[in-house]
Write a protein that holds these residues in place. Structure first.
Motif, PDB file in Angstrom:
ATOM      1  N   LEU A  25      68.366 -71.833  48.893  1.00  0.00           N
ATOM      2  CA  LEU A  25      68.130 -72.769  47.786  1.00  0.00           C
ATOM      3  C   LEU A  25      69.150 -73.901  47.816  1.00  0.00           C
ATOM      4  O   LEU A  25      68.784 -75.081  47.685  1.00  0.00           O
ATOM      5  CB  LEU A  25      68.196 -72.042  46.440  1.00  0.00           C
ATOM      6  N   ARG A  26      70.410 -73.566  47.986  1.00  0.00           N
ATOM      7  CA  ARG A  26      71.458 -74.597  48.025  1.00  0.00           C
ATOM      8  C   ARG A  26      71.183 -75.611  49.141  1.00  0.00           C
ATOM      9  O   ARG A  26      71.296 -76.824  48.930  1.00  0.00           O
ATOM     10  CB  ARG A  26      72.831 -73.961  48.215  1.00  0.00           C
ATOM     11  N   LEU A  72      60.053 -77.161  41.953  1.00  0.00           N
ATOM     12  CA  LEU A  72      59.217 -76.054  42.430  1.00  0.00           C
ATOM     13  C   LEU A  72      59.994 -75.130  43.377  1.00  0.00           C
ATOM     14  O   LEU A  72      59.823 -73.906  43.335  1.00  0.00           O
ATOM     15  CB  LEU A  72      57.962 -76.582  43.115  1.00  0.00           C
ATOM     16  N   ILE A  73      60.835 -75.708  44.212  1.00  0.00           N
ATOM     17  CA  ILE A  73      61.676 -74.902  45.098  1.00  0.00           C
ATOM     18  C   ILE A  73      62.591 -74.009  44.259  1.00  0.00           C
ATOM     19  O   ILE A  73      62.762 -72.823  44.547  1.00  0.00           O
ATOM     20  CB  ILE A  73      62.496 -75.806  46.050  1.00  0.00           C
ATOM     21  N   ASP A  74      63.170 -74.568  43.206  1.00  0.00           N
ATOM     22  CA  ASP A  74      64.036 -73.806  42.319  1.00  0.00           C
ATOM     23  C   ASP A  74      63.265 -72.662  41.648  1.00  0.00           C
ATOM     24  O   ASP A  74      63.728 -71.522  41.598  1.00  0.00           O
ATOM     25  CB  ASP A  74      64.656 -74.735  41.276  1.00  0.00           C
ATOM     26  N   LEU A  75      62.082 -72.973  41.144  1.00  0.00           N
ATOM     27  CA  LEU A  75      61.249 -71.962  40.489  1.00  0.00           C
ATOM     28  C   LEU A  75      60.839 -70.866  41.469  1.00  0.00           C
ATOM     29  O   LEU A  75      60.920 -69.671  41.163  1.00  0.00           O
ATOM     30  CB  LEU A  75      60.009 -72.618  39.876  1.00  0.00           C
ATOM     31  N   GLN A  76      60.422 -71.271  42.654  1.00  0.00           N
ATOM     32  CA  GLN A  76      60.016 -70.293  43.663  1.00  0.00           C
ATOM     33  C   GLN A  76      61.174 -69.371  44.025  1.00  0.00           C
ATOM     34  O   GLN A  76      60.997 -68.159  44.141  1.00  0.00           O
ATOM     35  CB  GLN A  76      59.510 -71.015  44.912  1.00  0.00           C
ATOM     36  N   THR A  77      62.352 -69.939  44.186  1.00  0.00           N
ATOM     37  CA  THR A  77      63.517 -69.121  44.522  1.00  0.00           C
ATOM     38  C   THR A  77      63.837 -68.157  43.393  1.00  0.00           C
ATOM     39  O   THR A  77      64.140 -66.978  43.647  1.00  0.00           O
ATOM     40  CB  THR A  77      64.733 -70.007  44.843  1.00  0.00           C
ATOM     41  N   SER A  78      63.762 -68.610  42.158  1.00  0.00           N
ATOM     42  CA  SER A  78      64.007 -67.722  41.015  1.00  0.00           C
ATOM     43  C   SER A  78      63.050 -66.537  41.035  1.00  0.00           C
ATOM     44  O   SER A  78      63.459 -65.396  40.818  1.00  0.00           O
ATOM     45  CB  SER A  78      63.842 -68.477  39.701  1.00  0.00           C
ATOM     46  N   ARG A  79      61.805 -66.804  41.331  1.00  0.00           N
ATOM     47  CA  ARG A  79      60.812 -65.725  41.380  1.00  0.00           C
ATOM     48  C   ARG A  79      61.060 -64.785  42.553  1.00  0.00           C
ATOM     49  O   ARG A  79      60.872 -63.572  42.435  1.00  0.00           O
ATOM     50  CB  ARG A  79      59.408 -66.305  41.441  1.00  0.00           C
ATOM     51  N   ARG A  80      61.487 -65.345  43.676  1.00  0.00           N
ATOM     52  CA  ARG A  80      61.787 -64.504  44.839  1.00  0.00           C
ATOM     53  C   ARG A  80      63.008 -63.632  44.567  1.00  0.00           C
ATOM     54  O   ARG A  80      63.076 -62.490  45.014  1.00  0.00           O
ATOM     55  CB  ARG A  80      62.013 -65.377  46.073  1.00  0.00           C
TER      56      ARG A  80
END
Length: 109
Positions: A25-26, A72-80
């Motif tokens: 993510l970073r 969306l990348i942030d949201l996807q990572t949170s879900r993962r």
């Protein structure tokens, strides 16, 4: 979440997976924010040339699309990340988050 790994009984393997996701993510956010900076500079330069509304709209749409992609990348990572947790761990984590959430400001009437 790592501050509460004992409380939610997080395994070393789970922690490693989450840390890898956060590293990814970073990296994604850094490159996306760099791209956003370039787009913003391009927009400012475009404004100096008195662009048509369509030209301005096109550049602004690029900026907006980049911003959406980052979120969306942030949201996807949170879900993962939460998917790494077992259901009982996730429940415990949600309880911790509620406990840590600051109380809403109450203003006197």
């Amino acid at each position: 979440i790592f501050d509460f790994k004992k409380e939610i009984d997080m395994s070393a393997e789970q922690e490693a997976k989450m840390r890898a996701l956060l590293d990814e993510l970073r990296n994604n956010m850094a490159s996306g924010e760099k791209r956003l900076g370039v787009l913003e500079q391009e927009y400012r330069k475009l404004l100096e040339k008195e662009p048509t509304l369509d030209q301005a709209r096109t550049k602004l749409q690029e900026i907006a699309n980049n911003t959406v992609e980052l979120r969306l990348i942030d949201l996807q990572t949170s879900r993962r990340i939460v998917a790494v947790l077992r259901p009982e761990q996730l429940q415990k984590w949600k309880e911790i988050q509620v406990r840590l959430k600051p109380a809403p400001n109450k203003t006197p009437k």
